[in-house]
Structures are given as C-alpha cells and as structure tokens.
Scaffold this motif. Structure first.
Motif, PDB file in Angstrom:
ATOM      1  N   THR A  53       0.821  -1.216   0.000  1.00 25.88           N
ATOM      2  CA  THR A  53       0.000   0.000   0.000  1.00 25.88           C
ATOM      3  C   THR A  53       0.854   1.264   0.000  1.00 25.88           C
ATOM      4  O   THR A  53       0.321   2.366   0.099  1.00 25.88           O
ATOM      5  CB  THR A  53      -0.931   0.020   1.224  1.00 25.88           C
ATOM      6  OG1 THR A  53      -0.132   0.075   2.426  1.00 25.88           O
ATOM      7  CG2 THR A  53      -1.798  -1.223   1.281  1.00 25.88           C
TER       8      THR A  53
ATOM      9  N   ASP B  69      -3.165   5.928  -1.938  1.00 18.23           N
ATOM     10  CA  ASP B  69      -3.839   6.786  -0.968  1.00 18.23           C
ATOM     11  C   ASP B  69      -4.591   5.917   0.039  1.00 18.23           C
ATOM     12  O   ASP B  69      -4.682   4.691  -0.102  1.00 18.23           O
ATOM     13  CB  ASP B  69      -4.775   7.770  -1.676  1.00 18.23           C
ATOM     14  CG  ASP B  69      -5.862   7.086  -2.509  1.00 18.23           C
ATOM     15  OD1 ASP B  69      -6.312   5.989  -2.124  1.00 18.23           O
ATOM     16  OD2 ASP B  69      -6.264   7.646  -3.545  1.00 18.23           O
ATOM     17  N   THR B  70      -5.139   6.564   1.049  1.00 19.03           N
ATOM     18  CA  THR B  70      -5.745   5.827   2.160  1.00 19.03           C
ATOM     19  C   THR B  70      -6.890   4.931   1.704  1.00 19.03           C
ATOM     20  O   THR B  70      -6.997   3.767   2.125  1.00 19.03           O
ATOM     21  CB  THR B  70      -6.262   6.814   3.224  1.00 19.03           C
ATOM     22  OG1 THR B  70      -5.157   7.605   3.679  1.00 19.03           O
ATOM     23  CG2 THR B  70      -6.855   6.091   4.412  1.00 19.03           C
ATOM     24  N   LYS B  71      -7.744   5.438   0.827  1.00 19.08           N
ATOM     25  CA  LYS B  71      -8.903   4.664   0.365  1.00 19.08           C
ATOM     26  C   LYS B  71      -8.465   3.423  -0.405  1.00 19.08           C
ATOM     27  O   LYS B  71      -8.951   2.314  -0.147  1.00 19.08           O
ATOM     28  CB  LYS B  71      -9.794   5.545  -0.511  1.00 19.08           C
ATOM     29  CG  LYS B  71     -11.045   4.830  -1.007  1.00 19.08           C
ATOM     30  CD  LYS B  71     -11.893   5.747  -1.880  1.00 19.08           C
ATOM     31  CE  LYS B  71     -13.112   4.997  -2.435  1.00 19.08           C
ATOM     32  NZ  LYS B  71     -13.929   5.871  -3.324  1.00 19.08           N
TER      33      LYS B  71
ATOM     34  N   ALA C  71      -5.508   2.026  -0.324  1.00 14.59           N
ATOM     35  CA  ALA C  71      -4.736   1.148   0.571  1.00 14.59           C
ATOM     36  C   ALA C  71      -5.670   0.233   1.353  1.00 14.59           C
ATOM     37  O   ALA C  71      -5.436  -0.978   1.463  1.00 14.59           O
ATOM     38  CB  ALA C  71      -3.891   1.987   1.525  1.00 14.59           C
ATOM     39  N   LYS C  72      -6.745   0.800   1.874  1.00 17.44           N
ATOM     40  CA  LYS C  72      -7.712   0.004   2.626  1.00 17.44           C
ATOM     41  C   LYS C  72      -8.365  -1.050   1.734  1.00 17.44           C
ATOM     42  O   LYS C  72      -8.559  -2.206   2.137  1.00 17.44           O
ATOM     43  CB  LYS C  72      -8.784   0.919   3.229  1.00 17.44           C
ATOM     44  CG  LYS C  72      -9.781   0.188   4.115  1.00 17.44           C
ATOM     45  CD  LYS C  72     -10.760   1.176   4.769  1.00 17.44           C
ATOM     46  CE  LYS C  72     -11.745   0.429   5.654  1.00 17.44           C
ATOM     47  NZ  LYS C  72     -12.714   1.375   6.289  1.00 17.44           N
TER      48      LYS C  72
ATOM     49  N   ASP D  63      -2.298   0.955   9.992  1.00 20.16           N
ATOM     50  CA  ASP D  63      -3.661   0.649   9.539  1.00 20.16           C
ATOM     51  C   ASP D  63      -3.664  -0.596   8.666  1.00 20.16           C
ATOM     52  O   ASP D  63      -4.576  -1.427   8.753  1.00 20.16           O
ATOM     53  CB  ASP D  63      -4.239   1.837   8.756  1.00 20.16           C
ATOM     54  CG  ASP D  63      -4.515   3.035   9.648  1.00 20.16           C
ATOM     55  OD1 ASP D  63      -4.760   2.829  10.859  1.00 20.16           O
ATOM     56  OD2 ASP D  63      -4.470   4.169   9.148  1.00 20.16           O
TER      57      ASP D  63
ATOM     58  N   ASN E  67       2.807   0.736   7.717  1.00 20.81           N
ATOM     59  CA  ASN E  67       1.512   1.357   7.945  1.00 20.81           C
ATOM     60  C   ASN E  67       0.715   0.586   9.009  1.00 20.81           C
ATOM     61  O   ASN E  67       0.272  -0.537   8.760  1.00 20.81           O
ATOM     62  CB  ASN E  67       0.742   1.379   6.614  1.00 20.81           C
ATOM     63  CG  ASN E  67      -0.591   2.097   6.718  1.00 20.81           C
ATOM     64  OD1 ASN E  67      -1.102   2.340   7.810  1.00 20.81           O
ATOM     65  ND2 ASN E  67      -1.162   2.433   5.572  1.00 20.81           N
TER      66      ASN E  67
END
Length: 223
Positions: free
Chosen positions: A167, A171-173, A175-176, A201, A199
C-alpha cells in the motif's frame, strides 16, 4: 494441528560492507501456519525486506534453516527452487512491477505456468477489473495497477503471498481496499499472507503482527 507454511530456524543473512560485516538477519526464528495472515513491521534497516527475500527464495540465508511447505529451500537445486517459487509463492510489490508495454491481461499471463487467457480474465474479474484487460499500466490508477499485480500473484494458485509494502504507493482509500482484498483471500480462499508494512492501519488487517529490529523478532502480537 496446523501445517507450517513457513519456518525460519536461527536464520542469518550477513553482508560484507567494505571491511565490515552487517547482519541483515541475526538468528531469526519464526513459524507461520497455513492460512495465517501476518504483518511484519519495524524501522528501516530492521531486516524486513531481507526476511521477505529469503522467504520468497529470492535470496539465500548465510546460515540457518528455511522451509516453505516443509521443503528446506537451501537443499533444493536452482531448478527446484524456481519451481517452488513459481508454484507456491505469489509476490506483490510496492511499485507494482508491471511491464509498461504489456496490457493488464498480458501482465497477468506473463507469470502463468500454463498460459490460459480465460483463467487470467477470471482472476482479473475477481479483482474488479472487468473491461480493463487491454489497458496498459499507464492507463490505470495506482489502485488498479496494484489489483493487476495481485491478480498476477494469484494466477498460479499460490499457497502463500508475500507482499512488500503493497500500500506504500496508494492513498488511504485504495490502501484500505487492497488490504481488504488480501484479507478476503485469506479468509475465503485460505491463502497465507505475509505483508511487510510501515503502515499500522494496513497491519491491523492481519491476525498477527511481528515486530523486527536488528534482524530479529523483538515482539509478536496476536489479535
């Protein structure tokens, strides 16, 4: 009783840097069961990437025992190592490592043991990439490129996926979303997953978090 997908016993990896010896791995001990989902964390230089390279038979330990699905990798011939790597291990990298001149479908088929465009399309569909078969990497978003890379890693039905900062470029979205794909592969298909990440998260998707420092495991936490 669970079978072990990956075993490290007193594994060392030593490099010569000028006149000095540097221990990238320093007596690493780790056992991962089939169907496990493990995150590996630690500061830069802690040995995370070296661990992943040795686990993936991309590098050879200086000393110690490493087994993949019960097979001691250092005792295998070069051809046997290549066969084990191709059949049992899927790799996912931070920078995707896609061939820019090839389409999504061609990138996935490149790693196939037996070329089968229909199977490659099915794996791309599983990644939500219907209709993107003929797109080249530059025509895809970062998240889509990583999905192609995951499809490529999956197409030979590996028993273990080794992911190096998967990731890190997202970006965060996205990556999730990528971590959820890996979580689903683990829970629904029984694929063992090892993710090296900085990370927290991303690491929280795993069932077990291994913390490394100076080439050794200093802490393990399970959920």
């Amino acid at each position: 009783m669970n079978n072990h997908v990956l075993e490290f016993r007193n594994v060392w990896k030593t490099y010569h840097v000028g006149d000095d010896l540097v221990n990238a791995l320093a007596g690493l001990d780790l056992t991962l069961d089939e169907g496990s989902f493990t995150a590996v964390m630690g500061p830069s230089g802690s040995g995370k990437s070296t661990f992943l390279h040795v686990a993936g038979i991309l590098d050879t330990p200086t000393m110690g025992l490493c087994r993949i699905n019960g097979m001691e990798t250092i005792k295998l011939s070069t051809k046997e190592q290549a066969r084990l790597r191709r059949n049992e291990i899927g790799f996912i990298f931070q920078r995707f490592n896609l061939m820019s001149q090839l389409t999504s479908l061609e990138n996935v088929m490149l790693s196939m043991i037996e070329k089968d465009s229909q199977k490659a399309k099915e794996v791309l569909d599983k990644m939500g990439l219907e209709g993107k078969y003929n797109k080249r990497p530059t025509q895809l978003s970062g998240g889509e490129q990583q999905r192609v890379a995951i499809a490529r890693a999956l197409v030979n039905n590996p028993s273990i996926i080794l992911a190096d900062e998967p990731t890190g470029e997202l970006d965060t979205k996205n990556a999730k979303s990528i971590m959820q794909i890996l979580r689903d592969l683990n829970q629904n298909d029984g694929v063992s997953i090892v993710v090296v990440t900085h990370n927290p998260d991303a690491a929280n998707f795993a069932d077990e978090i291994v913390h490394m420092s100076d080439g050794k495991i200093v802490n393990m936490t399970s959920k």
